[in-house]
Design a protein around this motif. Structure first.
Motif, PDB file in Angstrom:
ATOM      1  N   SER A  80       0.829  -1.211   0.000  1.00  0.00           N
ATOM      2  CA  SER A  80       0.000   0.000   0.000  1.00  0.00           C
ATOM      3  C   SER A  80       0.861   1.257   0.000  1.00  0.00           C
ATOM      4  CB  SER A  80      -0.964   0.007   1.188  1.00  0.00           C
ATOM      5  OG  SER A  80      -0.278  -0.069   2.424  1.00  0.00           O
ATOM      6  N   VAL A  81       1.873   1.307   0.856  1.00  0.00           N
ATOM      7  CA  VAL A  81       2.735   2.489   0.905  1.00  0.00           C
ATOM      8  C   VAL A  81       3.467   2.674  -0.419  1.00  0.00           C
ATOM      9  CG1 VAL A  81       4.841   3.436   1.939  1.00  0.00           C
ATOM     10  CG2 VAL A  81       3.042   2.506   3.404  1.00  0.00           C
ATOM     11  N   THR A  82       4.008   1.602  -0.963  1.00  0.00           N
ATOM     12  CA  THR A  82       4.775   1.702  -2.214  1.00  0.00           C
ATOM     13  C   THR A  82       3.900   2.193  -3.359  1.00  0.00           C
ATOM     14  OG1 THR A  82       6.294  -0.051  -1.510  1.00  0.00           O
ATOM     15  CG2 THR A  82       6.141   0.394  -3.877  1.00  0.00           C
ATOM     16  N   LEU A  95       1.554  10.108   4.975  1.00  0.00           N
ATOM     17  CA  LEU A  95       1.873   8.797   5.547  1.00  0.00           C
ATOM     18  C   LEU A  95       2.653   8.948   6.851  1.00  0.00           C
ATOM     19  CD1 LEU A  95       2.874   6.930   2.261  1.00  0.00           C
ATOM     20  CD2 LEU A  95       0.779   6.610   3.581  1.00  0.00           C
ATOM     21  N   LYS A  96       3.567   9.897   6.891  1.00  0.00           N
ATOM     22  CA  LYS A  96       4.303  10.142   8.129  1.00  0.00           C
ATOM     23  C   LYS A  96       3.369  10.612   9.234  1.00  0.00           C
ATOM     24  CE  LYS A  96       8.962  11.076   6.393  1.00  0.00           C
ATOM     25  NZ  LYS A  96      10.057  12.071   6.283  1.00  0.00           N
ATOM     26  N   ILE A 166      12.939   0.064   1.385  1.00  0.00           N
ATOM     27  CA  ILE A 166      12.909  -0.206   2.820  1.00  0.00           C
ATOM     28  C   ILE A 166      13.226   1.050   3.620  1.00  0.00           C
ATOM     29  CG2 ILE A 166      15.316  -0.952   2.901  1.00  0.00           C
ATOM     30  CD1 ILE A 166      12.344  -2.353   4.974  1.00  0.00           C
ATOM     31  N   ALA A 167      13.965   1.991   3.031  1.00  0.00           N
ATOM     32  CA  ALA A 167      14.265   3.244   3.726  1.00  0.00           C
ATOM     33  C   ALA A 167      12.984   4.025   4.014  1.00  0.00           C
ATOM     34  CB  ALA A 167      15.237   4.094   2.903  1.00  0.00           C
ATOM     35  N   VAL A 168      11.998   3.884   3.146  1.00  0.00           N
ATOM     36  CA  VAL A 168      10.703   4.536   3.371  1.00  0.00           C
ATOM     37  C   VAL A 168      10.050   3.965   4.622  1.00  0.00           C
ATOM     38  CG1 VAL A 168       8.357   4.824   2.472  1.00  0.00           C
ATOM     39  CG2 VAL A 168      10.327   5.129   0.959  1.00  0.00           C
ATOM     40  N   SER A 171      11.699   5.412   7.685  1.00  0.00           N
ATOM     41  CA  SER A 171      11.359   6.821   7.906  1.00  0.00           C
ATOM     42  C   SER A 171       9.961   6.938   8.523  1.00  0.00           C
ATOM     43  CB  SER A 171      11.440   7.614   6.598  1.00  0.00           C
ATOM     44  OG  SER A 171      10.402   7.264   5.709  1.00  0.00           O
ATOM     45  N   LEU A 172       9.060   6.068   8.116  1.00  0.00           N
ATOM     46  CA  LEU A 172       7.706   6.064   8.688  1.00  0.00           C
ATOM     47  C   LEU A 172       7.739   5.528  10.120  1.00  0.00           C
ATOM     48  CD1 LEU A 172       5.727   4.710   5.603  1.00  0.00           C
ATOM     49  CD2 LEU A 172       5.839   7.077   6.415  1.00  0.00           C
ATOM     50  N   ARG A 173       8.502   4.506  10.331  1.00  0.00           N
ATOM     51  CA  ARG A 173       8.658   3.918  11.661  1.00  0.00           C
ATOM     52  C   ARG A 173       9.216   4.954  12.649  1.00  0.00           C
ATOM     53  NH1 ARG A 173      10.336  -1.641  13.289  1.00  0.00           N
ATOM     54  NH2 ARG A 173      11.748  -1.539  15.092  1.00  0.00           N
TER      55      ARG A 173
END
Length: 201
Positions: A80-82, A95-96, A166-168, A171-173
């Motif tokens: 979903s995020v991608t 998203l953030k 995966i860096a995305v 960053s959200l985490r």
């Protein structure tokens, strides 16, 4: 049925539910952006209605059932995020916000919470595979700060499968953790790619 289950199973399932709630908000946002991801993701990985654990778990295969739930919610998040970011890279801002706000909602911390309690809260809410994966480890901890390291990334395979970055995810985490420790008046920072810290302000 609950007699077959221990506290660790409910603890893990709660972490799955927290990530599932984030996914549901992301899917709501995707619809605002004209993407109908929910139907396909529900079809492949199950819907977003996670019932009480003792009502749905397969007690003949507790470990396998929980692992399957992790796989489903990890795939839904990565896909979903991608797809949202592929359509509009500026969506990362919203998203953030979703992750940060869910961190705030998931937090039971307050201004009197200790660093130890805050780190425990991070471990109690973020989904990092099965307990046996030992994805994170504490490097140092005292009354003013806690430093921990990621020894294994249990999320990358889902993001690779989704052709995402995966860096995305990380960053959200980070935003989730910031929201989680906000009420405890703690700062969160990344020391390097695999090492993080919370500390008194």
């Amino acid at each position: 049925m609950s007699a077959f289950l221990g506290p660790i199973h409910f603890w893990l399932y709660n972490k799955i539910k927290i990530q599932n709630n984030i996914v549901e908000e992301i899917l709501d946002f995707s619809e605002e952006k004209g993407l109908n991801l929910r139907k396909d993701l529900y079809s492949e990985f199950g819907d977003g209605d996670l019932k009480e654990l003792d009502q749905v778990i397969d007690t003949s295969n507790i470990h396998g059932w929980l692992q399957d739930q992790i796989i489903k919610v990890e795939n839904k998040l990565a896909i979903s995020v991608t797809q949202i970011i592929n359509k509009n890279s500026d969506s990362i801002k919203t998203l953030k916000d979703i992750f940060y706000n869910n961190g705030v909602k998931a937090s039971a911390l307050n201004e009197n919470s200790s660093v130890e309690e805050a780190f425990k809260s991070i471990n109690d809410t973020l989904l990092d595979g099965m307990p046996c994966d030992h994805a994170l480890g504490v490097i140092s901890q005292d009354e003013n700060e806690a430093v921990w390291k990621r020894y294994e990334c249990v999320h990358s395979r889902f993001w690779e499968a989704a052709k995402g970055d995966i860096a995305v995810y990380y960053s959200l985490r980070d935003e989730f953790i910031k929201g989680l420790v906000e009420k405890a008046n703690l700062n969160y920072e990344k020391i390097d790619e695999t090492t993080s810290k919370i500390s008194r302000r």
